[in-house]
Design an enzyme around this catalytic site. Structure first.
Site, PDB file in Angstrom:
ATOM      1  N   CYS A 269     -11.685 -19.960  12.074  1.00  0.00           N
ATOM      2  CA  CYS A 269     -10.960 -18.690  12.028  1.00  0.00           C
ATOM      3  C   CYS A 269     -11.800 -17.413  12.096  1.00  0.00           C
ATOM      4  O   CYS A 269     -11.519 -16.542  12.914  1.00  0.00           O
ATOM      5  CB  CYS A 269     -10.080 -18.655  10.793  1.00  0.00           C
ATOM      6  SG  CYS A 269      -8.718 -19.821  10.902  1.00  0.00           S
TER       7      CYS A 269
HETATM    8  N1  LIG Z   1      -7.141 -23.878  10.314  1.00  0.00           N
HETATM    9  C1  LIG Z   1      -7.016 -22.900   9.422  1.00  0.00           C
HETATM   10  O1  LIG Z   1      -7.636 -22.908   8.346  1.00  0.00           O
HETATM   11  C2  LIG Z   1      -6.082 -21.740   9.702  1.00  0.00           C
HETATM   12  C3  LIG Z   1      -5.726 -20.875   8.643  1.00  0.00           C
HETATM   13  C4  LIG Z   1      -4.855 -19.826   8.910  1.00  0.00           C
HETATM   14  C5  LIG Z   1      -4.375 -19.632  10.200  1.00  0.00           C
HETATM   15  N2  LIG Z   1      -4.745 -20.461  11.209  1.00  0.00           N
HETATM   16  C6  LIG Z   1      -4.188 -20.257  12.540  1.00  0.00           C
HETATM   17  O2  LIG Z   1      -3.125 -21.216  12.741  1.00  0.00           O
HETATM   18  C7  LIG Z   1      -3.086 -21.644  14.104  1.00  0.00           C
HETATM   19  C8  LIG Z   1      -3.230 -23.148  14.174  1.00  0.00           C
HETATM   20  O3  LIG Z   1      -4.499 -23.510  13.676  1.00  0.00           O
HETATM   21  P1  LIG Z   1      -4.883 -25.043  13.382  1.00  0.00           P
HETATM   22  O4  LIG Z   1      -6.242 -25.018  12.807  1.00  0.00           O
HETATM   23  O5  LIG Z   1      -3.782 -25.696  12.631  1.00  0.00           O
HETATM   24  O6  LIG Z   1      -4.903 -25.613  14.881  1.00  0.00           O
HETATM   25  P2  LIG Z   1      -5.068 -27.119  15.375  1.00  0.00           P
HETATM   26  O7  LIG Z   1      -5.833 -27.045  16.623  1.00  0.00           O
HETATM   27  O8  LIG Z   1      -5.548 -27.967  14.230  1.00  0.00           O
HETATM   28  O9  LIG Z   1      -3.557 -27.579  15.679  1.00  0.00           O
HETATM   29  C9  LIG Z   1      -2.780 -27.086  16.736  1.00  0.00           C
HETATM   30  C10 LIG Z   1      -1.773 -28.166  17.117  1.00  0.00           C
HETATM   31  O10 LIG Z   1      -0.827 -27.626  18.049  1.00  0.00           O
HETATM   32  C11 LIG Z   1      -0.471 -28.657  18.950  1.00  0.00           C
HETATM   33  N3  LIG Z   1       0.181 -28.064  20.131  1.00  0.00           N
HETATM   34  C12 LIG Z   1      -0.358 -27.286  21.115  1.00  0.00           C
HETATM   35  N4  LIG Z   1       0.612 -26.903  21.997  1.00  0.00           N
HETATM   36  C13 LIG Z   1       1.781 -27.422  21.555  1.00  0.00           C
HETATM   37  C14 LIG Z   1       3.134 -27.380  22.014  1.00  0.00           C
HETATM   38  N5  LIG Z   1       3.477 -26.711  23.109  1.00  0.00           N
HETATM   39  N6  LIG Z   1       4.070 -28.045  21.317  1.00  0.00           N
HETATM   40  C15 LIG Z   1       3.747 -28.759  20.212  1.00  0.00           C
HETATM   41  N7  LIG Z   1       2.485 -28.825  19.717  1.00  0.00           N
HETATM   42  C16 LIG Z   1       1.510 -28.179  20.370  1.00  0.00           C
HETATM   43  C17 LIG Z   1      -1.782 -29.361  19.222  1.00  0.00           C
HETATM   44  O11 LIG Z   1      -1.607 -30.646  19.751  1.00  0.00           O
HETATM   45  C18 LIG Z   1      -2.388 -29.380  17.801  1.00  0.00           C
HETATM   46  O12 LIG Z   1      -2.013 -30.545  17.089  1.00  0.00           O
HETATM   47  C19 LIG Z   1      -4.201 -20.863  14.813  1.00  0.00           C
HETATM   48  O13 LIG Z   1      -3.673 -19.695  15.370  1.00  0.00           O
HETATM   49  C20 LIG Z   1      -5.163 -20.510  13.679  1.00  0.00           C
HETATM   50  O14 LIG Z   1      -5.913 -19.349  13.953  1.00  0.00           O
HETATM   51  C21 LIG Z   1      -5.586 -21.527  10.973  1.00  0.00           C
END
Ligand SMILES: NC(=O)c1ccc[n+]([C@@H]2O[C@H](COP(=O)([O-])OP(=O)(O)OC[C@H]3O[C@@H](n4cnc5c(N)ncnc54)[C@H](O)[C@@H]3O)[C@@H](O)[C@H]2O)c1
Length: 440
Positions: A269
């Site tokens: 992030c």
């Molecule tokens: N990881 C963290 O600690 C955190 C904390 C706060 C905010 N965020 C934000 O949250 C968001 C997600 O982060 P993450 O770490 O969970 O990502 P990630 O990469 O772990 O997960 C994303 C998921 O989305 C799925 N995906 C993509 N396109 C799709 C679609 N069209 N339909 C269904 N599924 C789909 C992917 O297969 C994947 O499983 C990002 O914007 C990130 O910046 C992350």
């Protein structure tokens, strides 16, 4: 009880889904990755987060959660859909909105089948304007009336990996931010979170989007400040931890700030969000110089280990280096932007032989770095090492006996300096006397 669809079941989506289900809502997880969906159905999350697996098993047993790779199955039955897909950095620092685009497009199509009011919520981190410019037009394509048949909210997520379940279920320290298109959309979100004990701030959609960036940029700025100060303490032969204690006596600074010095911040992030914020600012003619410096300082921290190592053991070519901690922080298997991996790469560049150890993250580390050896135990990683680098604050690294006479660079200040055993050779980021004169 509300019916919720969560689109994207990575760290944020799966935590959101399981935690909302544990509060009695009915949640359907949707992901394009069929392996993830099969794992969720069998009660085995593909990510490691403390407490996630038992909670997932419980909500599956209680029939409060199911999973599908077909959005059309889930959306028409749901009152709320959360978009939790990734928003990685593009080469130029701007965010890649292609996953947001395709998820919202699919939602727009599936909404045609939905009878009754539905709110689409963007939980992914997106720069201000993304929901208005990308999500809203895709929802309009459904033919539904925005504000009347379909609501829109942004609800940035503040969980921390390593304690994501705890953070989600107990948001008192981070609050809940709801950016809303209209009052009805926001009211439904407040209803969804009614059993969560936390202050709720309701804002406009773009303000909520900005709040997430503002918070991450603020925290990253503290870390880089601490690191830069620690680097100066080091050359002046001072102990930064003492200086930090002195700073914290000032109530305007206080304890619990992000003032630990070390190898810098990692994770998916901070870097991405700082770059995203700088990128949107530059589009409007503002050069965020402070944030540029924050990133620059952070990138430099793993390289300081190389300088310390050379002072410590001389030329690094052919030396065996153990790197303890490969996840970006303790308690997670996430290696995105991990400092341990950055350190390992830096030693490889110097011609060293690197052995890595991490209790949770070695499988993921191996996917992005297969040119180092991985050891099954800390002891095996340290065996025959010329130097060891501690790269995460894991409790199990806090044991002097492990290191025997191997020189240590403590990149996270985990080792207690008050009872250094005889013969230990130690250097730490932010500790001036380098290497610490052996007490033997
Ligand atoms: N990881 C963290 O600690 C955190 C904390 C706060 C905010 N965020 C934000 O949250 C968001 C997600 O982060 P993450 O770490 O969970 O990502 P990630 O990469 O772990 O997960 C994303 C998921 O989305 C799925 N995906 C993509 N396109 C799709 C679609 N069209 N339909 C269904 N599924 C789909 C992917 O297969 C994947 O499983 C990002 O914007 C990130 O910046 C992350």
């Amino acid at each position: 009880m509300l019916r919720v669809a969560v689109i994207g079941t990575g760290y944020v989506g799966l935590t959101t889904a399981v935690c909302l289900a544990s509060k009695g809502h009915h949640v359907t997880c949707v992901d394009i990755d069929k392996t993830k969906i099969a794992k969720i159905k069998s009660g085995e999350p593909m990510i490691h987060e403390e407490g996630l697996e038992p909670l997932l098993k419980r909500v599956l047993e209680e029939s409060l959660l199911d999973a599908t790779s077909n959005l059309e199955d889930a959306l028409p039955k749901a009152d709320i859909s959360f978009i939790c897909v990734g928003t990685p950095s593009l080469e130029d620092g701007s965010i890649d909105t292609s996953y947001i685009y395709s998820a919202s497009k699919q939602i727009g199509s599936a909404l045609v089948q939905r009878d009754g009011y539905h709110v689409v919520v963007v939980k992914s981190t997106v720069v201000p304007g993304t929901t208005d410019d990308i999500v809203v037009p895709n929802l309009r394509a459904s033919g539904k009336k925005l504000g009347a048949e379909v609501g829109v909210c942004t609800n940035p997520e503040f969980l921390r990996e390593g304690s994501s379940v705890q953070d989600f279920l107990n948001p008192a320290n981070s609050g809940i931010v709801i950016g809303e298109l209209d009052t009805r959309s926001g009211d439904l979100m407040v209803n969804l979170y009614r059993d969560f004990d936390a202050p709720i701030l309701r804002t406009g959609i773009r303000e909520a989007e900005m709040i997430k960036y503002a918070r991450n940029a603020y925290l990253a700025k503290d870390i880089s400040f601490a690191n830069e100060l620690a680097n100066v303490c080091e050359v002046l032969e001072l102990d930064y931890l003492r200086v930090k204690q002195g700073m914290e006596l000032d109530s305007r600074i206080g304890k619990g700030r992000f003032l630990d010095a070390g190898l810098g911040y990692g994770g998916s992030c901070f870097k991405k969000d700082i770059r995203g914020l700088m990128s949107i600012a530059s589009k409007y003619g503002i050069d965020m110089k402070l944030l540029r410096a924050v990133e620059e300082v952070n990138q430099g921290q793993p390289l300081r280990v190389i300088q310390l190592a050379k002072k410590f053991i001389g030329a690094l070519q052919g030396k065996k280096i153990s790197v303890l901690g490969l996840a970006f922080k303790p308690g997670t298997d996430d290696v995105r932007e991990s400092r341990g991996i950055a350190v390992a790469r830096a030693f490889l560049k110097e011609g060293s032989k690197v052995v890595g150890y991490d209790p949770l993250a070695m499988k993921n580390a191996n996917l992005i770095l297969d040119s180092i050896e991985y050891a099954k135990t800390i002891e095996a990683a340290l065996e025959g090492s010329d130097l060891c680098v501690i790269a995460t604050e894991l409790e199990e690294f806090r044991n002097w006996e492990l290191y025997d006479r191997i020189p240590i660079i403590d990149g996270r200040r985990v080792l207690p300096l008050d009872n250094i055993p005889k013969g230990v050779r130690l250097a730490s980021i932010g500790f001036g006397k380098r290497p610490l004169p052996s007490s033997g």
